[in-house]
Design a protein around this motif. Structure first.
Motif, PDB file in Angstrom:
ATOM      1  N   LEU B  81      14.159 -11.054  21.739  1.00  0.00           N
ATOM      2  CA  LEU B  81      15.007 -10.116  21.407  1.00  0.00           C
ATOM      3  C   LEU B  81      15.849 -10.233  20.328  1.00  0.00           C
ATOM      4  CD1 LEU B  81      14.488  -6.977  22.343  1.00  0.00           C
ATOM      5  CD2 LEU B  81      16.352  -7.415  23.674  1.00  0.00           C
ATOM      6  N   SER B  82      16.465 -11.586  20.637  1.00  0.00           N
ATOM      7  CA  SER B  82      17.371 -12.042  19.473  1.00  0.00           C
ATOM      8  C   SER B  82      16.482 -12.835  18.393  1.00  0.00           C
ATOM      9  CB  SER B  82      18.612 -12.927  20.030  1.00  0.00           C
ATOM     10  OG  SER B  82      17.706 -13.807  20.985  1.00  0.00           O
ATOM     11  N   SER B  83      17.241 -12.935  17.394  1.00  0.00           N
ATOM     12  CA  SER B  83      16.641 -13.564  16.148  1.00  0.00           C
ATOM     13  C   SER B  83      17.543 -14.576  15.651  1.00  0.00           C
ATOM     14  CB  SER B  83      15.962 -12.843  15.019  1.00  0.00           C
ATOM     15  OG  SER B  83      16.875 -12.085  14.673  1.00  0.00           O
ATOM     16  N   ALA B  84      16.930 -15.991  15.578  1.00  0.00           N
ATOM     17  CA  ALA B  84      17.991 -16.993  15.032  1.00  0.00           C
ATOM     18  C   ALA B  84      19.362 -16.755  15.693  1.00  0.00           C
ATOM     19  CB  ALA B  84      18.119 -16.883  13.631  1.00  0.00           C
ATOM     20  N   GLY B  85      19.427 -16.661  16.829  1.00  0.00           N
ATOM     21  CA  GLY B  85      20.718 -16.781  17.614  1.00  0.00           C
ATOM     22  C   GLY B  85      21.605 -15.306  17.576  1.00  0.00           C
ATOM     23  N   HIS B  86      21.114 -14.536  16.750  1.00  0.00           N
ATOM     24  CA  HIS B  86      21.691 -13.280  16.287  1.00  0.00           C
ATOM     25  C   HIS B  86      21.243 -12.265  17.365  1.00  0.00           C
ATOM     26  CE1 HIS B  86      23.695 -14.293  12.798  1.00  0.00           C
ATOM     27  NE2 HIS B  86      22.364 -14.642  12.224  1.00  0.00           N
ATOM     28  N   LEU B  87      22.288 -11.689  18.400  1.00  0.00           N
ATOM     29  CA  LEU B  87      21.998 -10.860  19.483  1.00  0.00           C
ATOM     30  C   LEU B  87      21.423  -9.668  18.876  1.00  0.00           C
ATOM     31  CD1 LEU B  87      24.676 -11.582  22.119  1.00  0.00           C
ATOM     32  CD2 LEU B  87      22.442 -12.766  21.784  1.00  0.00           C
ATOM     33  N   HIS B  88      20.549  -8.891  19.555  1.00  0.00           N
ATOM     34  CA  HIS B  88      20.215  -7.616  19.537  1.00  0.00           C
ATOM     35  C   HIS B  88      21.376  -6.662  19.873  1.00  0.00           C
ATOM     36  CE1 HIS B  88      18.247  -3.745  20.226  1.00  0.00           C
ATOM     37  NE2 HIS B  88      17.185  -4.119  19.596  1.00  0.00           N
ATOM     38  N   PRO B  89      21.591  -5.474  19.198  1.00  0.00           N
ATOM     39  CA  PRO B  89      22.739  -4.593  19.690  1.00  0.00           C
ATOM     40  C   PRO B  89      22.779  -4.328  21.237  1.00  0.00           C
ATOM     41  CG  PRO B  89      21.599  -3.962  17.761  1.00  0.00           C
ATOM     42  CD  PRO B  89      20.737  -5.146  18.054  1.00  0.00           C
TER      43      PRO B  89
END
Lengths: 758, 160
Positions: B81-89
């Protein structure tokens, strides 16, 4: 006076939130070690039987099986239990409930272990079980343990109840039933144990009390506690149910025998059948008042079915009987509570711990009284509520932070607004009603005072480590400890490391239970952090030639007027590499007198008032909660997000017991899955569920905070029952209020006169 | 004994070839064969929702899916769900709204919520209750979870 703290009272996101939402948090079953065996348990299918023989030969030879163990293989003690040691780790002579453990298999795969279980033949001499606690109390009933079936009796005596009841204008009485409840944590029991070089063991477990795991595992293995280290894995819920480390002992035995790591993981069915539950109670209660509604006397007999083993039963029934008068002053009390052994599944700690049960009975009778005297139910409660001059059931006069009257005043407004909704004609075939319930709870263990110890280590860069033995189960206590330490040490919360999950590092603070972590451990952490700060400021004061009171600790520096001296500088100038302090907190208590139940068992009390507007379907008996308000007394919010979480969560758990949850025992537990043990879902959340947090600071609490997490559940059953009774015009005396039961009451109502009590 | 069968799955965008026994569930494959421990086992009988993943974009209980019946399928787990440590909303909203306590129901709950928002970017409260009714939670009482889903929906739709 509202004090402005930097971190206390702020909705800081929990420290482990990110790892949980990313799926990175590590729970027990996420751990795998090379060479790990899988452990399965042979469990009794009978509630009462003598073991004639156990044949393990075919299982031992089964492909993949590394070890099969029975009682006589246990190197240490074969008895465990959190209060008394009455539970065999493995039964050798008798089994006492369906699910009692008889043998262990350790195998290379889970499948091999399951298949080998089938090959173990136990020859039982089946005996007649005793399942009804009232029958178990009768003289001559078959004994579950030597020493009779009354595991504990505790009583409260004050004044002269018989005389008072003769003089009261009104007496109401009834028999009430509160169900046996399953904790239903989403993560079933799991433990991994591995041998360490040198002869010790490490245990990784889902647990509420790693030090108890250490105690029981070391006992079973015949080792000193110093040879067993327990690390709590991320734990998927406890609610009081992970305080008996039987799984840990099973895995430890296989690990010990084979010299290999071993994992045990309960299936959900196994957990539903074998793990201990929340005590079902039968309560006979009588309440007397004068014509003005002044409560004069309460007489009660509380019988808790503790099942095959006592678990925390002794403390649970003591807690309930010492709360028999609730948040009211009742001068004359005669109450007896019993934890009774039967061949049912054992019962022990669960959120509420005896208070939901006694609250349901008391709050129902208060409403009965209001009805008989034609008094407003909220006004009746207000006129009898405790304050700083009146003694509670144990004779304790609470000195501060008793906002119950203010809370009842607010609740009255809520009741009025809900009642005005009742004026609108309900939809056809629906009955609506409003109910109130309230409760109090002493924070901390009932049987002995709770002492917490915390260690705070301040590092040269201003960050710090907190070590304290109460563990986070999801309620957010690690974050609370970080907030407390950060506030005291003048740093941001992300500069605090909290270690609670390791017996080798964190001091034993007794179990994470009794709603006490914020009050007792929060205080210990605060004191240790303050001590650390004080020592730093004293040293800096000597260097700077000023008093420590003139100095502040902020972001890794000691600040004096405009100057700052960094901790790194200060430490290197003196002999320190860090500044570490230990502090303890022990609430101010007096033990209970065994003859009268009088004493001062808690340092602070939490109060709760709930109001419900319900709708009952006349055809099906189904109950829906339309509106619900939970007024919750917390002293001071350390973290509003965490407070909300506890109120919503506790309320919904209480809703489960009120409306749908009951562990049914016929021989053994019959609800063996979540399809037959229903817990609340999103569909069951009331249309409107509001929280009203009251902050009346507790002077002895950290920043004024007290405990409240069980208090959020305590009054729910009584509140909803009062609302339903109001809606249908019949007194509800048995929970849960399933559609079948309410439908039955409605049928009775249509047959008999409206004033008949059910 | 069980004879293994070769299957290909696309997990979080990456193709994986694996030999599985006929009775191995997708949940067991994810957790014990592929080291994706974020998806949890709460009951193993399809009643709690802790093992919810997206199969071809739809929320399913992974414990009720056999590996051999989804050869060729794409699966999204919490790890995807997250990409490169960026969380999904959704992940961020769960943190911000206090919708995570013990965290055991959280991965499954988030995946069910994702399935809902993928299909209905602006769900009503009823829609949300229905979508999450198969995900049991014992800690939170669901209120914060539903608030988090509503907040995430707003972010995804382009609100603040």
């Amino acid at each position: 006076m509202a004090l402005d703290y930097k971190i206390i009272g702020k909705p800081i996101p929990r420290l482990d939130g990110r790892s949980k939402v990313m799926g990175e948090a590590r729970y027990g079953d996420d751990l795998s070690l090379p060479g790990m065996l899988y452990v399965k348990v042979v469990r009794s299918p009978h509630p009462n039987a003598r073991i004639r023989s156990i044949n393990t030969s075919r299982a031992r030879g089964y492909p993949g099986v590394a070890s099969v163990l029975t009682a006589h293989d246990i190197p240490g003690k074969n008895l465990m239990g959190p209060i008394i040691k009455d539970q065999p780790v493995l039964c050798g002579e008798v089994v006492r409930y369906v699910g009692d453990a008889v043998a262990l298999v350790g195998a290379e795969t889970e499948q091999a272990a399951e298949e080998a279980l089938e090959l173990i033949k136990v020859d039982y001499e089946i005996l007649a079980p005793v399942l009804d606690p009232l029958k178990a109390m009768e003289p001559g009933a078959p004994g579950i343990h030597s020493g009779g079936n009354i595991g504990t009796h505790f009583k409260v005596r004050r004044g002269d109840v018989e005389a008072a009841l003769r003089e009261t204008a009104v007496v109401v009485e009834n028999r009430f039933f509160y169900p046996r409840v399953e904790h239903a944590y989403m993560e079933p029991e799991v433990a991994v144990v591995a041998p360490e070089p040198g002869g010790g063991f490490t245990v990784w477990s889902s647990t509420q009390y790693p030090h108890l795991d250490r105690e029981e595992v070391s006992r079973a293995l015949g080792l000193p506690q110093s040879r067993v280290r327990v690390q709590q894995m991320m734990t998927g819920g406890g609610f009081g149910g992970k305080l008996n480390p039987h799984a840990q002992c099973c895995a430890a035995l296989i690990s010990w025998k084979t010299g290999r790591p071993a994992k045990i993981r309960y299936t959900r069915e196994e957990s539903l059948i074998a793990s201990y539950k929340h005590h079902p109670y039968v309560i006979d209660m009588k309440l007397g008042a004068n014509r003005q509604g002044k409560l004069l006397a309460v007489e009660a007999t509380l019988v808790g079915n503790t099942g095959a083993y006592l678990m925390q039963g002794r403390a649970v029934i003591t807690k309930s009987v010492t709360h028999v008068s609730g948040p009211y002053y009742i001068p004359n009390i005669k109450a007896d509570a019993y934890a009774v052994y039967t061949n049912c599944v054992p019962c022990g700690a669960m959120r509420g711990y005896g208070v939901p049960q006694v609250t349901f009975a008391l709050e129902s009778l208060i409403d009965e009284l209001a009805g008989r005297l034609s008094l407003d139910p909220v006004e009746l409660r207000i006129s009898n509520a405790l304050d700083t001059t009146l003694p509670n059931a144990t004779g304790q006069v609470i000195q501060a932070s008793i906002p119950i009257k203010e809370m009842l005043g607010r609740a009255k407004l809520k009741v009025q607004s809900f009642k005005s909704l009742l004026q609108e004609a309900p939809p056809k075939g629906k009955l609506r009603g409003v109910g109130v319930g309230c409760s109090t709870r002493g924070i901390g263990s009932i049987r002995k005072a709770s002492r917490s110890t915390a260690v705070v280590s301040l590092h040269a860069d201003g960050s710090a480590t907190v070590a304290c033995g109460h563990v986070d189960l999801g309620q957010g206590s690690n974050t609370m400890m970080a907030q407390v330490a950060a506030e005291e040490l003048g740093v941001d919360v992300d500069r605090i490391e909290v270690v609670t999950n390791d017996t080798a590092i964190a001091p034993d603070c007794e179990s994470t239970s009794a709603s006490r972590v914020t009050y007792v451990s929060g205080n210990a952490v605060r004191l240790a952090a303050a001590k650390t700060r004080q020592r730093v400021l004293e040293i800096a004061g000597q260097d700077l030639g000023c008093a420590p009171e003139d100095l502040r600790l902020m972001n890794g520096s000691v600040v004096y007027r405009e100057q700052g001296v960094s901790l790194a500088e200060l430490f290197s100038k003196h002999t320190f590499h860090n500044m570490t302090s230990v502090a303890e907190f022990l609430p101010d208590t007096v033990p209970l007198d065994p003859e009268t139940g009088q004493g001062r068992p808690a340092g602070t009390f939490n109060f709760n008032v709930h109001v419900a507007l319900v709708e009952v379907d006349e055809g099906t008996g189904q109950v829906r909660i339309l509106r619900y308000v939970a007024l919750t007394d917390v002293g001071r919010m350390i973290n509003p997000l965490a407070v909300e979480g506890q109120v919503y969560g506790g309320m919904m758990m209480g809703l489960g017991s009120a409306l749908m949850e009951e562990v049914n025992v016929e021989n053994g537990v019959t609800n063996t899955s979540f399809a037959t043990y229903l817990i609340p879902t999103t569909f069951d959340v009331p249309q409107e569920l509001l929280i009203d947090v009251i902050e009346d600071p507790e002077p002895t609490g950290p920043f004024g905070a007290k405990g409240f997490s069980e208090g959020t559940l305590d009054p729910v059953g009584g509140t909803i029952a009062n609302a339903v009774s109001n809606a249908i015009g019949i007194r509800v005396t048995r929970l849960p209020m399933t559609s079948e039961r309410i439908h039955e009451l409605l049928l009775q109502r249509s047959i008999s006169s409206p004033s008949k009590r059910g | 004994m069980n004879e293994p069968g070769a299957i290909r799955l696309t997990i979080n965008g990456r193709a994986v070839d694996i030999s599985v026994s006929p009775n191995e569930t997708l949940l067991e494959i994810l957790r014990y064969r592929l080291g994706l421990a974020g998806t949890k086992m709460g009951c193993d009988t399809g009643e709690c929702g802790a093992c919810t993943v997206l199969l071809e974009g739809k929320a399913v209980n992974a414990c009720l899916v056999l590996g051999v019946e989804v050869n060729g399928a794409s699966v999204t787990t919490i790890e995807g769900l997250s990409s490169a440590g960026h969380l999904h909303p959704l992940q961020q909203a769960f943190i911000d709204h206090g919708a995570v306590q013990c965290g055991f129901c959280t991965p499954g709950m988030i995946m069910s919520a994702k399935s809902l928002l993928d299909e209905s970017p602006n769900p009503t409260e009823e829609d949300t209750r229905l979508a999450l009714a198969g995900n049991l939670c014992r800690c939170t009482g669901y209120v914060s979870i539903m608030k988090a889903v509503a907040a995430a929906g707003k972010v995804i739709r382009g609100g603040k």
